[in-house]
Design an enzyme around this catalytic site. Structure first.
Site, PDB file in Angstrom:
ATOM      1  N   PRO A  12       0.829  -1.208   0.000  1.00 61.28           N
ATOM      2  CA  PRO A  12       0.000   0.000   0.000  1.00 61.28           C
ATOM      3  C   PRO A  12       0.863   1.256   0.000  1.00 61.28           C
ATOM      4  O   PRO A  12       1.852   1.346   0.740  1.00 61.28           O
ATOM      5  CB  PRO A  12      -0.797  -0.128   1.301  1.00 61.28           C
ATOM      6  CG  PRO A  12      -0.799  -1.585   1.618  1.00 61.28           C
ATOM      7  CD  PRO A  12       0.523  -2.092   1.116  1.00 61.28           C
ATOM      8  N   GLU A  13       0.506   2.198  -0.848  1.00 63.80           N
ATOM      9  CA  GLU A  13       1.218   3.471  -0.917  1.00 63.80           C
ATOM     10  C   GLU A  13       0.290   4.571  -0.398  1.00 63.80           C
ATOM     11  O   GLU A  13      -0.779   4.286   0.139  1.00 63.80           O
ATOM     12  CB  GLU A  13       1.691   3.727  -2.342  1.00 63.80           C
ATOM     13  CG  GLU A  13       2.617   2.617  -2.854  1.00 63.80           C
ATOM     14  CD  GLU A  13       3.118   2.827  -4.273  1.00 63.80           C
ATOM     15  OE1 GLU A  13       3.256   3.996  -4.704  1.00 63.80           O
ATOM     16  OE2 GLU A  13       3.368   1.818  -4.968  1.00 63.80           O
ATOM     17  N   LYS A  38       3.216   6.595   4.532  1.00 63.65           N
ATOM     18  CA  LYS A  38       2.554   5.294   4.625  1.00 63.65           C
ATOM     19  C   LYS A  38       2.262   4.889   6.064  1.00 63.65           C
ATOM     20  O   LYS A  38       1.786   3.784   6.298  1.00 63.65           O
ATOM     21  CB  LYS A  38       3.431   4.222   3.961  1.00 63.65           C
ATOM     22  CG  LYS A  38       3.797   4.510   2.510  1.00 63.65           C
ATOM     23  CD  LYS A  38       4.754   3.452   1.975  1.00 63.65           C
ATOM     24  CE  LYS A  38       5.272   3.817   0.597  1.00 63.65           C
ATOM     25  NZ  LYS A  38       6.209   2.801   0.070  1.00 63.65           N
ATOM     26  N   HIS A  64      -6.331 -14.737   8.255  1.00 64.73           N
ATOM     27  CA  HIS A  64      -5.109 -13.993   8.555  1.00 64.73           C
ATOM     28  C   HIS A  64      -5.359 -12.877   9.568  1.00 64.73           C
ATOM     29  O   HIS A  64      -4.612 -11.900   9.602  1.00 64.73           O
ATOM     30  CB  HIS A  64      -4.518 -13.427   7.261  1.00 64.73           C
ATOM     31  CG  HIS A  64      -4.273 -14.467   6.205  1.00 64.73           C
ATOM     32  ND1 HIS A  64      -3.401 -15.519   6.384  1.00 64.73           N
ATOM     33  CD2 HIS A  64      -4.817 -14.634   4.972  1.00 64.73           C
ATOM     34  CE1 HIS A  64      -3.396 -16.287   5.303  1.00 64.73           C
ATOM     35  NE2 HIS A  64      -4.250 -15.772   4.435  1.00 64.73           N
ATOM     36  N   ARG A 116       0.900 -11.583   4.769  1.00 64.29           N
ATOM     37  CA  ARG A 116       2.348 -11.787   4.635  1.00 64.29           C
ATOM     38  C   ARG A 116       3.117 -11.391   5.897  1.00 64.29           C
ATOM     39  O   ARG A 116       4.330 -11.575   5.954  1.00 64.29           O
ATOM     40  CB  ARG A 116       2.865 -11.010   3.427  1.00 64.29           C
ATOM     41  CG  ARG A 116       2.247 -11.512   2.119  1.00 64.29           C
ATOM     42  CD  ARG A 116       2.676 -10.700   0.929  1.00 64.29           C
ATOM     43  NE  ARG A 116       2.014 -11.134  -0.291  1.00 64.29           N
ATOM     44  CZ  ARG A 116       2.070 -10.481  -1.445  1.00 64.29           C
ATOM     45  NH1 ARG A 116       2.756  -9.356  -1.543  1.00 64.29           N
ATOM     46  NH2 ARG A 116       1.436 -10.939  -2.505  1.00 64.29           N
ATOM     47  N   ARG A 167      12.426  -5.729  -7.440  1.00 67.15           N
ATOM     48  CA  ARG A 167      11.073  -5.468  -7.907  1.00 67.15           C
ATOM     49  C   ARG A 167      11.125  -5.283  -9.415  1.00 67.15           C
ATOM     50  O   ARG A 167      12.077  -5.689 -10.055  1.00 67.15           O
ATOM     51  CB  ARG A 167      10.507  -4.213  -7.201  1.00 67.15           C
ATOM     52  CG  ARG A 167      10.161  -4.457  -5.752  1.00 67.15           C
ATOM     53  CD  ARG A 167       9.714  -3.180  -5.064  1.00 67.15           C
ATOM     54  NE  ARG A 167      10.838  -2.426  -4.550  1.00 67.15           N
ATOM     55  CZ  ARG A 167      10.730  -1.340  -3.806  1.00 67.15           C
ATOM     56  NH1 ARG A 167       9.530  -0.866  -3.511  1.00 67.15           N
ATOM     57  NH2 ARG A 167      11.791  -0.693  -3.362  1.00 67.15           N
TER      58      ARG A 167
END
Length: 312
Positions: A2-3, A61, A107, A134, A300
């Site tokens: 997320p940005e 963020k 999760h 994650r 990336r």
């Protein structure tokens, strides 16, 4: 990951649905999700229970909810905050009603039981769930310290206070107190490439891999250009493009490629439909028709147009 637009969308939801509520109980289902909290899970729960969530604030963020005592007056200044970083896949989801007791996301890592949230009017308690597939995200309770400039420390509050771990994080390009010319000068002092500078959260916060690629495409600048060889006007053009693309994404609720990013209601953002370059390898550039190219970048991927963004 997320940005800024995705995190701001979450902040706005928290502001509307949980600010003003009191934390009645805390369940930590995975200790690793509170690993940044000194004292561990029991202390984390103890320092939240009975505290009121006074605001929802964001810088770059990072998200935080300043904490005040339940019986304290509205002018009582907070001295601590619940700090959240969503990492790669973290979500803050608001659930309400008795059915939430039966809702268990596979999760789910941390659950806050809330009372007195906006619009409850005596309805069953509301829940704030931290879900993280994650597990790169984390929650912690942190001390608040004065902002170095004495200005509002983040979007969502006028208080010049921010959590200690956020002190080194620069203001973002949508922050009214961010001096874009000063940011451009700071970028040009770096001995690095322009895309790496955009991703450096100590220079300018909130920009990640997706919006960096989109901004560089709009500015017609190759991501590997050395910043010390760029003119001030070129850097400003990139920063303006980054602010523009993030503002547009914010209107559309952010960018969602899968179920890992959603807002507090579990809804996905729609800006992925408007991306010009990111994730479009082999497709024609919307400006010149040349096939978009993908290359490896810091473990990336970078996407760019080899014609519009020539490496000079």
């Amino acid at each position: 990951m997320p940005e800024l637009p995705e995190v701001e969308t979450v902040r706005d939801g928290l502001d509307r649905f949980v600010v003003g509520a009191v934390v009645r109980r805390v369940e930590v289902l995975r200790d690793y999700s509170v690993r940044r909290h000194e004292g561990g899970a029991p202390d984390f729960a103890g320092r939240l229970t009975g505290r009121r969530l006074a605001a929802a604030v964001r810088r770059g963020k990072f998200l935080w909810l300043p904490l005040v005592e339940e019986g304290g007056g509205p002018a009582a200044p907070p001295d601590e905050a619940l700090l959240a970083h969503l990492g790669m896949s973290g979500q803050l989801l608001v659930r309400g009603g008795t059915s939430a007791d039966e809702w268990q996301h596979p999760h789910l890592r941390v659950r806050l039981h809330l009372e007195g949230a906006p619009g409850d009017h005596g309805a069953p308690a509301r829940y704030l769930d931290f879900v993280d597939q994650r597990t790169f995200g984390h929650l912690s309770v942190q001390d608040l310290v004065p902002d170095a400039a004495g200005l509002a420390a983040g979007h969502g509050s006028d208080l010049p206070l921010l959590p200690v771990p956020v002190e080194h994080i620069a203001r973002d390009l949508l922050d009214p107190h961010a001096e874009r010319v000063a940011v451009a000068r700071a970028v040009r002092r770096r001995r690095t490439q322009i895309k790496r500078a955009l991703l450096d959260q100590t220079v300018v916060s909130g920009v990640g891999n997706i919006y960096a690629d989109e901004a560089l495409w709009r500015a017609e600048v190759h991501g590997r250009r050395p910043v010390d060889r760029m003119r001030q006007g070129d850097v400003l053009r990139v920063l303006d493009a980054a602010a523009e693309v993030m503002g547009e994404a914010l209107v559309r609720g952010g960018t969602s490629f899968d179920a890992l990013y959603v807002n507090v209601n579990g809804e996905s953002g729609y800006f992925a439909r408007n991306l010009d370059v990111y994730g479009r390898a082999g497709e024609p550039c919307r400006r010149c028709g040349t096939a978009i190219r993908r290359e490896q970048f810091m473990n990336r991927s970078s996407y760019f147009c080899p014609r519009c963004q020539r490496f000079r």
